[in-house]
Design a protein around this motif. Structure first.
Motif, PDB file in Angstrom:
ATOM      1  N   GLY A 181       0.831  -1.196   0.000  1.00 29.55           N
ATOM      2  CA  GLY A 181       0.000   0.000   0.000  1.00 29.55           C
ATOM      3  C   GLY A 181       0.862   1.241   0.000  1.00 29.55           C
ATOM      4  N   ASN A 182       0.223   2.399   0.012  1.00 37.34           N
ATOM      5  CA  ASN A 182       0.952   3.641  -0.269  1.00 37.34           C
ATOM      6  C   ASN A 182       1.531   4.346   0.964  1.00 37.34           C
ATOM      7  OD1 ASN A 182      -1.141   4.945   1.014  1.00 37.34           O
ATOM      8  ND2 ASN A 182      -2.150   5.645  -0.854  1.00 37.34           N
ATOM      9  N   SER A 183       1.324   3.826   2.162  1.00 40.84           N
ATOM     10  CA  SER A 183       1.757   4.585   3.347  1.00 40.84           C
ATOM     11  C   SER A 183       3.140   4.182   3.830  1.00 40.84           C
ATOM     12  CB  SER A 183       0.772   4.362   4.500  1.00 40.84           C
ATOM     13  OG  SER A 183      -0.496   4.821   4.132  1.00 40.84           O
ATOM     14  N   THR A 184       3.804   5.151   4.449  1.00 43.11           N
ATOM     15  CA  THR A 184       5.032   4.834   5.171  1.00 43.11           C
ATOM     16  C   THR A 184       4.764   5.085   6.653  1.00 43.11           C
ATOM     17  OG1 THR A 184       5.791   7.070   4.733  1.00 43.11           O
ATOM     18  CG2 THR A 184       6.639   5.336   3.308  1.00 43.11           C
ATOM     19  N   PHE A 185       5.582   4.450   7.494  1.00 44.04           N
ATOM     20  CA  PHE A 185       5.407   4.592   8.931  1.00 44.04           C
ATOM     21  C   PHE A 185       6.380   5.624   9.473  1.00 44.04           C
ATOM     22  CE2 PHE A 185       3.909   0.224   8.246  1.00 44.04           C
ATOM     23  CZ  PHE A 185       2.699   0.283   8.905  1.00 44.04           C
ATOM     24  N   GLN A 186       5.920   6.361  10.495  1.00 40.53           N
ATOM     25  CA  GLN A 186       6.824   7.203  11.264  1.00 40.53           C
ATOM     26  C   GLN A 186       6.670   6.811  12.716  1.00 40.53           C
ATOM     27  OE1 GLN A 186       6.510  11.423  10.759  1.00 40.53           O
ATOM     28  NE2 GLN A 186       8.239  11.373   9.337  1.00 40.53           N
ATOM     29  N   VAL A 187       7.770   6.397  13.328  1.00 40.78           N
ATOM     30  CA  VAL A 187       7.705   6.039  14.748  1.00 40.78           C
ATOM     31  C   VAL A 187       8.512   7.054  15.553  1.00 40.78           C
ATOM     32  CG1 VAL A 187       7.239   3.588  14.453  1.00 40.78           C
ATOM     33  CG2 VAL A 187       9.597   4.376  14.459  1.00 40.78           C
ATOM     34  N   THR A 188       7.925   7.550  16.623  1.00 43.69           N
ATOM     35  CA  THR A 188       8.535   8.650  17.362  1.00 43.69           C
ATOM     36  C   THR A 188       9.124   8.216  18.692  1.00 43.69           C
ATOM     37  OG1 THR A 188       6.394   9.050  18.389  1.00 43.69           O
ATOM     38  CG2 THR A 188       6.904  10.310  16.404  1.00 43.69           C
ATOM     39  N   ASN A 189       8.708   7.067  19.195  1.00 45.19           N
ATOM     40  CA  ASN A 189       9.069   6.624  20.542  1.00 45.19           C
ATOM     41  C   ASN A 189       8.619   7.648  21.592  1.00 45.19           C
ATOM     42  OD1 ASN A 189      10.063   4.642  22.208  1.00 45.19           O
ATOM     43  ND2 ASN A 189      12.066   5.619  22.403  1.00 45.19           N
ATOM     44  N   ALA A 190       7.661   8.522  21.241  1.00 44.56           N
ATOM     45  CA  ALA A 190       7.219   9.567  22.166  1.00 44.56           C
ATOM     46  C   ALA A 190       5.834   9.265  22.706  1.00 44.56           C
ATOM     47  CB  ALA A 190       7.198  10.918  21.444  1.00 44.56           C
ATOM     48  N   ARG A 191       5.654   9.561  23.993  1.00 44.30           N
ATOM     49  CA  ARG A 191       4.325   9.473  24.586  1.00 44.30           C
ATOM     50  C   ARG A 191       3.615  10.790  24.326  1.00 44.30           C
ATOM     51  NH1 ARG A 191       3.711   5.121  27.431  1.00 44.30           N
ATOM     52  NH2 ARG A 191       5.517   4.029  28.299  1.00 44.30           N
ATOM     53  N   CYS A 192       2.315  10.762  24.508  1.00 41.90           N
ATOM     54  CA  CYS A 192       1.521  11.980  24.384  1.00 41.90           C
ATOM     55  C   CYS A 192       2.070  13.021  25.364  1.00 41.90           C
ATOM     56  CB  CYS A 192       0.068  11.664  24.706  1.00 41.90           C
ATOM     57  SG  CYS A 192      -0.937  13.139  24.910  1.00 41.90           S
ATOM     58  N   PRO A 193       2.514  14.177  24.860  1.00 40.19           N
ATOM     59  CA  PRO A 193       3.166  15.165  25.732  1.00 40.19           C
ATOM     60  C   PRO A 193       2.161  15.979  26.557  1.00 40.19           C
ATOM     61  CG  PRO A 193       3.108  15.969  23.479  1.00 40.19           C
ATOM     62  CD  PRO A 193       2.472  14.610  23.453  1.00 40.19           C
ATOM     63  N   ASP A 194       0.869  15.834  26.281  1.00 41.44           N
ATOM     64  CA  ASP A 194      -0.146  16.660  26.934  1.00 41.44           C
ATOM     65  C   ASP A 194      -0.914  15.795  27.935  1.00 41.44           C
ATOM     66  OD1 ASP A 194      -2.329  18.162  27.637  1.00 41.44           O
ATOM     67  OD2 ASP A 194      -2.741  18.870  25.591  1.00 41.44           O
ATOM     68  N   LYS A 195      -0.821  16.155  29.224  1.00 39.47           N
ATOM     69  CA  LYS A 195      -1.470  15.282  30.213  1.00 39.47           C
ATOM     70  C   LYS A 195      -2.988  15.302  30.116  1.00 39.47           C
ATOM     71  CE  LYS A 195      -1.047  18.516  34.126  1.00 39.47           C
ATOM     72  NZ  LYS A 195      -2.271  18.688  34.885  1.00 39.47           N
ATOM     73  N   SER A 196      -3.520  16.322  29.420  1.00 43.98           N
ATOM     74  CA  SER A 196      -4.969  16.352  29.232  1.00 43.98           C
ATOM     75  C   SER A 196      -5.381  15.394  28.101  1.00 43.98           C
ATOM     76  CB  SER A 196      -5.433  17.768  28.918  1.00 43.98           C
ATOM     77  OG  SER A 196      -5.039  18.151  27.619  1.00 43.98           O
ATOM     78  N   GLY A 197      -4.385  14.786  27.479  1.00 45.65           N
ATOM     79  CA  GLY A 197      -4.676  13.799  26.439  1.00 45.65           C
ATOM     80  C   GLY A 197      -4.310  14.303  25.057  1.00 45.65           C
ATOM     81  N   CYS A 198      -4.172  13.378  24.132  1.00 43.38           N
ATOM     82  CA  CYS A 198      -3.857  13.727  22.755  1.00 43.38           C
ATOM     83  C   CYS A 198      -4.920  13.102  21.853  1.00 43.38           C
ATOM     84  CB  CYS A 198      -2.484  13.180  22.352  1.00 43.38           C
ATOM     85  SG  CYS A 198      -1.119  14.050  23.159  1.00 43.38           S
ATOM     86  N   GLU A 199      -5.200  13.788  20.762  1.00 39.57           N
ATOM     87  CA  GLU A 199      -6.130  13.198  19.794  1.00 39.57           C
ATOM     88  C   GLU A 199      -5.475  11.986  19.153  1.00 39.57           C
ATOM     89  OE1 GLU A 199      -7.862  16.083  17.014  1.00 39.57           O
ATOM     90  OE2 GLU A 199      -7.207  17.581  18.497  1.00 39.57           O
ATOM     91  N   CYS A 200      -6.306  11.075  18.735  1.00 38.64           N
ATOM     92  CA  CYS A 200      -5.807   9.851  18.112  1.00 38.64           C
ATOM     93  C   CYS A 200      -5.094  10.150  16.801  1.00 38.64           C
ATOM     94  CB  CYS A 200      -6.979   8.888  17.876  1.00 38.64           C
ATOM     95  SG  CYS A 200      -6.549   7.433  16.939  1.00 38.64           S
ATOM     96  N   GLY A 201      -5.664  11.068  16.034  1.00 39.10           N
ATOM     97  CA  GLY A 201      -5.038  11.427  14.764  1.00 39.10           C
ATOM     98  C   GLY A 201      -5.583  10.682  13.569  1.00 39.10           C
ATOM     99  N   ASN A 202      -6.640   9.924  13.761  1.00 39.51           N
ATOM    100  CA  ASN A 202      -7.191   9.156  12.640  1.00 39.51           C
ATOM    101  C   ASN A 202      -8.427   9.798  12.010  1.00 39.51           C
ATOM    102  OD1 ASN A 202      -5.280   7.150  12.706  1.00 39.51           O
ATOM    103  ND2 ASN A 202      -6.459   5.811  14.067  1.00 39.51           N
ATOM    104  N   ALA A 203      -8.743  11.041  12.448  1.00 36.96           N
ATOM    105  CA  ALA A 203      -9.968  11.676  11.947  1.00 36.96           C
ATOM    106  C   ALA A 203      -9.941  11.793  10.423  1.00 36.96           C
ATOM    107  CB  ALA A 203     -10.146  13.043  12.593  1.00 36.96           C
ATOM    108  N   GLY A 204      -8.760  12.033   9.877  1.00 36.66           N
ATOM    109  CA  GLY A 204      -8.631  12.173   8.421  1.00 36.66           C
ATOM    110  C   GLY A 204      -8.925  10.891   7.673  1.00 36.66           C
ATOM    111  N   GLU A 205      -8.886   9.761   8.371  1.00 36.33           N
ATOM    112  CA  GLU A 205      -9.129   8.470   7.721  1.00 36.33           C
ATOM    113  C   GLU A 205     -10.517   7.927   8.086  1.00 36.33           C
ATOM    114  OE1 GLU A 205      -6.910   7.423   5.614  1.00 36.33           O
ATOM    115  OE2 GLU A 205      -5.236   8.738   6.191  1.00 36.33           O
ATOM    116  N   HIS A 206     -11.365   8.801   8.638  1.00 43.09           N
ATOM    117  CA  HIS A 206     -12.669   8.340   9.130  1.00 43.09           C
ATOM    118  C   HIS A 206     -13.454   7.548   8.070  1.00 43.09           C
ATOM    119  CE1 HIS A 206     -16.195   8.430  11.815  1.00 43.09           C
ATOM    120  NE2 HIS A 206     -16.892   8.541  10.683  1.00 43.09           N
ATOM    121  N   GLY A 207     -13.499   8.118   6.871  1.00 48.11           N
ATOM    122  CA  GLY A 207     -14.272   7.456   5.808  1.00 48.11           C
ATOM    123  C   GLY A 207     -13.733   6.076   5.518  1.00 48.11           C
ATOM    124  N   GLN A 208     -12.423   6.003   5.433  1.00 48.02           N
ATOM    125  CA  GLN A 208     -11.777   4.728   5.148  1.00 48.02           C
ATOM    126  C   GLN A 208     -11.982   3.702   6.271  1.00 48.02           C
ATOM    127  OE1 GLN A 208      -7.789   2.832   3.530  1.00 48.02           O
ATOM    128  NE2 GLN A 208      -7.476   4.899   4.240  1.00 48.02           N
TER     129      GLN A 208
END
Lengths: 352, 82, 82, 82
Positions: A181-208
């Motif tokens: 498929g067409n995607s590449t992976f980016q791994v950050t080894n980082a935890r969510c830096p915001d203690k109030s939480g982080c968005e998942c980040g998949n909203a752009g792929e909702h339809g899919q």
């Protein structure tokens, strides 16, 4: 959160064969000529005849192998019939149904999976993704953004936490058979830096994500018994149950608050059948209730229960009300400004 | 499985076993090669056979020379007795 | 991940791989053979050893002939001086 | 299916096939060996090459001896005519 890929292309997985069982010794084993595939083999198999794909690999666990069949009688086996490896191309990264999610590796092992809205059932940007050791797999990683962000990814027992190591692996012949498929992976080894939480980040792929969930045969959302069901943000279908949307201050700590809800409410016997998902989501703002404007982050709590008929959603509603009372009393100490509840049950419907 | 020929994985090694009186065979199409890392096995096999033939030829030609040393000794003694 | 042996198919070529420091082994039972197309691997390898031994033998016997040419030259000069 | 690699059992023998113009390859990691029973294939291959070189050397040195028999015959006739 740890997300573990469920399907595998192991030789010993009965569901990978068109007869629903692994081939017996005197059958003709067929792999499609043009199917690119990686197959993990865990034990030794006697076989009469096996056609291999033009491009593929068989990974041999210790003690695994293939032996000649001496022609002796194999009970329950039709001599000379064919058994085919089923299409491994169909599994998509953005399909919520192919992932298990858990908050620890231990929970993952013990099957203590967490409930999440559909977008967050697929790996989020701060998640650790696990492809179990001793399994082979094939994943379609097509995405509209051509990039998948993760904290880490573990493949066949090796954990990748840097882009460089992962990029190396992705060049290997195994990787080329595991991912397409067409995607590449980016791994950050980082935890969510915001203690109030982080968005998942998949909203752009909702339809899919929802298309994958419904499948190629166009399965639709299940019929619901409640009046005015609603759709939580990030979910594919409307639900019966409750959501609470929290506005918060900089003092809000999502993990701490989740633990409080867990220990104060969800652990109560009366809420044993209630599932909770809590995460930061982006809520579309409407102007005069019509025109979509900028969106704001809110913390969404989704509550579902196992009640049926007219009772559907009533336990979720009760819990939501308990939580709302708690917010009214102690919300300040947790950094919660306000909570907005929405419920839909089999007995009534209401919105606030 | 012990008596059946088989391919198995043993501590990371890939082992081809033949049971008693059974074979493991590798068959390529007419234009296919058997390669061991960078070596073409077919070429190596034909080299083995070529070596064998050349050794035979050498043995034949060195056989002809076998009695030369004794002839030289004989001649030497003849010259001395002249 | 690369330590487990693999059998792969690469555009129709059949490839047997092992990880680094891992072997590919062929073990024949008492009467089993490994055959590569028409060749018996074990026979070819015993031919290599036979070739080696015969070369040694040839070297030994050709060593004996080493000084024959100089002896012949010497004899020739003796005959001329007679 | 002709071009697909194939693994079959033929009267108890295990056979790996490839289509026409397709290879069968054995690949070890940098430190892996190919072993045939107790033999290391790489060593056997280098023995094949060594055999080849030594045969060449033997041919060269036996070439020098090629005309020795005729020289000996000539000398013999000279001696007789003395």
């Amino acid at each position: 959160v740890y997300k573990q890929w469920i399907p595998n292309t192991n030789f010993e997985n009965a569901s990978n064969w068109d007869k629903g069982r692994i081939p017996c010794a005197n059958e003709v084993v067929l792999f499609k000529s043009n199917e690119v595939i990686s197959v993990f083999v865990q034990t030794t198999h006697s076989l009469m005849d096996m056609y291999l794909p033009l491009t593929g690999e068989f990974i041999m666990a210790p003690g695994a192998g293939f032996a000649a069949f001496d022609g002796s009688w194999d009970p329950g086996c039709d001599t000379g019939s064919a058994v085919s490896f089923t299409d491994a191309e169909r599994y998509r990264w953005y399909d919520p149904s192919v992932w298990h999610a858990a908050t620890s590796l231990e929970d993952l092992e013990q099957g203590n999976y967490i409930f999440a809205v559909d977008e967050e059932r697929v790996p989020c940007q701060y998640d650790d993704v696990i492809f179990q050791p001793e399994t082979s797999f094939r994943v379609n990683v097509d995405s509209s953004e051509r990039m998948i962000h993760l904290r880490s990814i573990s493949i066949m027992g090796q954990k990748f936490t840097s882009d460089m190591a992962l990029a190396d692996y992705m060049q290997s012949s195994s990787a080329l058979r595991q991912f397409h498929g067409n995607s590449t992976f980016q791994v950050t080894n980082a935890r969510c830096p915001d203690k109030s939480g982080c968005e998942c980040g998949n909203a752009g792929e909702h339809g899919q994500i929802c298309a994958a969930l419904f499948g190629d045969n166009g399965t639709q959302c299940p019929a619901l018994v409640c009046k005015d069901p609603f759709q939580p943000i990030g979910h594919c279908c409307e639900i019966c149950g409750a959501t609470i949307s929290l506005e918060y201050t900089s003092g809000f700590d999502i993990r701490q608050y989740q633990n409080r809800l867990q220990h104060t409410f969800l652990s109560l016997p009366k809420y044993a059948g209630v599932q909770m998902a809590i995460s930061k989501v982006r809520k579309p703002q409407t102007f005069l209730g019509i025109v979509p404007r900028a969106s704001v982050p809110v913390v969404q709590i989704v509550l579902l229960d196992d009640k049926t008929g007219s009772q559907t959603g009533t336990h979720a509603e009760q819990l939501a009300e308990d939580i709302m009372h708690d917010i009214a009393e102690h919300g300040d100490t947790f950094g919660i400004v306000t909570g907005t509840m929405q419920v839909a049950t089999g007995s009534n419907s209401s919105g606030q | 499985y012990d008596e059946q020929p088989r391919m198995t994985s043993e501590r990371g090694n890939l082992v081809f076993h033949t049971g008693s009186a059974r074979n493991i065979e590798f068959r390529t199409g007419s234009q296919g090669k058997i390669k061991i890392n960078e070596d073409d096995l077919t070429e190596l096999f034909s080299q083995i056979r070529k070596n064998k033939d050349e050794i035979l030829e050498l043995k034949r030609s060195s056989g002809i020379l076998q009695n030369v040393p004794s002839q030289v000794t004989l001649i030497n003694s003849k010259i001395v007795s002249l």
